[in-house]
Design a protein around this motif. Structure first.
Motif, PDB file in Angstrom:
ATOM      1  N   UNK A 113       0.813  -1.185   0.000  1.00  0.00           N
ATOM      2  CA  UNK A 113       0.000   0.000   0.000  1.00  0.00           C
ATOM      3  C   UNK A 113       0.866   1.262   0.000  1.00  0.00           C
ATOM      4  N   UNK A 114       2.028   1.149   0.601  1.00  0.00           N
ATOM      5  CA  UNK A 114       2.916   2.307   0.651  1.00  0.00           C
ATOM      6  C   UNK A 114       3.347   2.713  -0.760  1.00  0.00           C
ATOM      7  N   UNK A 115       3.650   1.706  -1.602  1.00  0.00           N
ATOM      8  CA  UNK A 115       4.016   1.999  -2.990  1.00  0.00           C
ATOM      9  C   UNK A 115       2.899   2.782  -3.664  1.00  0.00           C
ATOM     10  N   UNK A 116       1.676   2.355  -3.445  1.00  0.00           N
ATOM     11  CA  UNK A 116       0.523   2.985  -4.068  1.00  0.00           C
ATOM     12  C   UNK A 116       0.397   4.446  -3.641  1.00  0.00           C
ATOM     13  N   UNK A 117       0.548   4.700  -2.358  1.00  0.00           N
ATOM     14  CA  UNK A 117       0.435   6.075  -1.847  1.00  0.00           C
ATOM     15  C   UNK A 117       1.534   6.966  -2.423  1.00  0.00           C
ATOM     16  N   UNK A 118       2.752   6.464  -2.402  1.00  0.00           N
ATOM     17  CA  UNK A 118       3.885   7.250  -2.931  1.00  0.00           C
ATOM     18  C   UNK A 118       3.690   7.519  -4.416  1.00  0.00           C
ATOM     19  N   UNK A 119       3.307   6.498  -5.154  1.00  0.00           N
ATOM     20  CA  UNK A 119       3.121   6.657  -6.604  1.00  0.00           C
ATOM     21  C   UNK A 119       1.984   7.606  -6.926  1.00  0.00           C
ATOM     22  N   UNK A 120       0.898   7.531  -6.169  1.00  0.00           N
ATOM     23  CA  UNK A 120      -0.230   8.437  -6.408  1.00  0.00           C
ATOM     24  C   UNK A 120       0.176   9.888  -6.149  1.00  0.00           C
ATOM     25  N   UNK A 121       0.928  10.114  -5.096  1.00  0.00           N
ATOM     26  CA  UNK A 121       1.410  11.476  -4.821  1.00  0.00           C
ATOM     27  C   UNK A 121       2.336  11.953  -5.941  1.00  0.00           C
ATOM     28  N   UNK A 122       3.174  11.058  -6.446  1.00  0.00           N
ATOM     29  CA  UNK A 122       4.061  11.429  -7.558  1.00  0.00           C
ATOM     30  C   UNK A 122       3.249  11.777  -8.800  1.00  0.00           C
ATOM     31  N   UNK A 123       2.181  11.023  -9.045  1.00  0.00           N
ATOM     32  CA  UNK A 123       1.346  11.306 -10.214  1.00  0.00           C
ATOM     33  C   UNK A 123       0.695  12.681 -10.121  1.00  0.00           C
ATOM     34  N   UNK A 124       0.328  13.091  -8.919  1.00  0.00           N
ATOM     35  CA  UNK A 124      -0.320  14.406  -8.781  1.00  0.00           C
ATOM     36  C   UNK A 124       0.631  15.541  -9.160  1.00  0.00           C
ATOM     37  N   UNK A 125       1.935  15.306  -9.029  1.00  0.00           N
ATOM     38  CA  UNK A 125       2.916  16.335  -9.433  1.00  0.00           C
ATOM     39  C   UNK A 125       2.945  16.524 -10.943  1.00  0.00           C
ATOM     40  N   UNK A 126       2.438  15.539 -11.675  1.00  0.00           N
ATOM     41  CA  UNK A 126       2.424  15.612 -13.130  1.00  0.00           C
ATOM     42  C   UNK A 126       1.148  16.243 -13.682  1.00  0.00           C
ATOM     43  N   UNK A 127       0.181  16.481 -12.810  1.00  0.00           N
ATOM     44  CA  UNK A 127      -1.071  17.101 -13.258  1.00  0.00           C
ATOM     45  C   UNK A 127      -0.863  18.595 -13.494  1.00  0.00           C
ATOM     46  N   UNK A 128      -1.665  19.189 -14.362  1.00  0.00           N
ATOM     47  CA  UNK A 128      -1.521  20.627 -14.606  1.00  0.00           C
ATOM     48  C   UNK A 128      -1.862  21.439 -13.355  1.00  0.00           C
ATOM     49  N   UNK A 129      -1.298  22.628 -13.244  1.00  0.00           N
ATOM     50  CA  UNK A 129      -1.504  23.457 -12.044  1.00  0.00           C
ATOM     51  C   UNK A 129      -2.981  23.753 -11.734  1.00  0.00           C
ATOM     52  N   UNK A 130      -3.800  23.856 -12.768  1.00  0.00           N
ATOM     53  CA  UNK A 130      -5.214  24.169 -12.519  1.00  0.00           C
ATOM     54  C   UNK A 130      -5.954  23.014 -11.842  1.00  0.00           C
ATOM     55  N   UNK A 131      -5.325  21.847 -11.784  1.00  0.00           N
ATOM     56  CA  UNK A 131      -5.953  20.686 -11.141  1.00  0.00           C
ATOM     57  C   UNK A 131      -5.482  20.477  -9.703  1.00  0.00           C
ATOM     58  N   UNK A 132      -4.686  21.401  -9.189  1.00  0.00           N
ATOM     59  CA  UNK A 132      -4.117  21.213  -7.854  1.00  0.00           C
ATOM     60  C   UNK A 132      -5.197  21.128  -6.775  1.00  0.00           C
ATOM     61  N   UNK A 133      -6.286  21.861  -6.917  1.00  0.00           N
ATOM     62  CA  UNK A 133      -7.352  21.836  -5.911  1.00  0.00           C
ATOM     63  C   UNK A 133      -8.515  20.945  -6.316  1.00  0.00           C
ATOM     64  N   UNK A 134      -8.425  20.323  -7.454  1.00  0.00           N
ATOM     65  CA  UNK A 134      -9.499  19.457  -7.925  1.00  0.00           C
ATOM     66  C   UNK A 134      -9.031  18.007  -7.945  1.00  0.00           C
ATOM     67  N   UNK A 135      -8.600  17.567  -9.091  1.00  0.00           N
ATOM     68  CA  UNK A 135      -8.221  16.174  -9.279  1.00  0.00           C
ATOM     69  C   UNK A 135      -7.046  15.772  -8.382  1.00  0.00           C
ATOM     70  N   UNK A 136      -6.057  16.609  -8.288  1.00  0.00           N
ATOM     71  CA  UNK A 136      -4.897  16.319  -7.455  1.00  0.00           C
ATOM     72  C   UNK A 136      -5.309  16.116  -5.996  1.00  0.00           C
ATOM     73  N   UNK A 137      -6.135  17.008  -5.507  1.00  0.00           N
ATOM     74  CA  UNK A 137      -6.606  16.932  -4.127  1.00  0.00           C
ATOM     75  C   UNK A 137      -7.417  15.647  -3.902  1.00  0.00           C
TER      76      UNK A 137
END
Length: 134
Positions: free
Chosen positions: A1-25
């Motif tokens: 599960x730790x891999x999943x959490x780390x990878x998901x957080x890494x993926x959010x860094x690749x999202x566009x800035x306008x998604x920081x409070x939407x999809x990323x959150x």
């Protein structure tokens, strides 16, 4: 599960800035919710309650799957980044499902307000009918 959490957080860094409070959150909330619900359920007083929280964890895993796939569909993430996460999610969903089945099979008795799990090797419990006083 730790891999999943780390990878998901890494993926959010690749999202566009306008998604920081939407999809990323939403991705971050979902991925944190999975182990949090499992931990909270483990601290509950019965297997039924634990099973309920495992259900919440499963729901969060499906939320995360949907959010990651949506990010791919919107071309925010590549399939090379998404596929390993989806595979890990499917594996986790199966493990939680099997654990829920195991928990349901476990028997327990409440004696004077204290939960006492019965060993799986014990004889089947048969409930005696109540005697009615006439």
């Amino acid at each position: 599960m730790l891999y999943l959490a780390v990878r998901a957080y890494q993926l959010t860094n690749e999202l566009p800035p306008e998604e920081i409070y939407n999809l990323s959150h939403q991705i971050k909330k979902s991925v944190v919710s999975i182990p949090s619900n499992i931990a909270e359920g483990a601290g509950r007083n019965s297997n039924n309650e634990f099973n309920q929280f495992l259900g919440f964890a499963t729901s969060s895993s499906y939320e995360l799957e949907n959010q990651v796939l949506l990010s791919e569909r919107l071309n925010f993430l590549s399939s090379e980044d998404v596929n390993p996460v989806i595979e890990e999610l499917h594996s986790l969903q199966k493990r939680i499902y099997n654990f829920k089945k195991f928990i349901k099979k476990q028997r327990e008795v409440v004696y004077s307000g204290v939960l006492i799990p019965l060993p799986s090797t014990s004889l089947p419990y048969t409930r005696k009918p109540w005697k009615h006083i006439s």
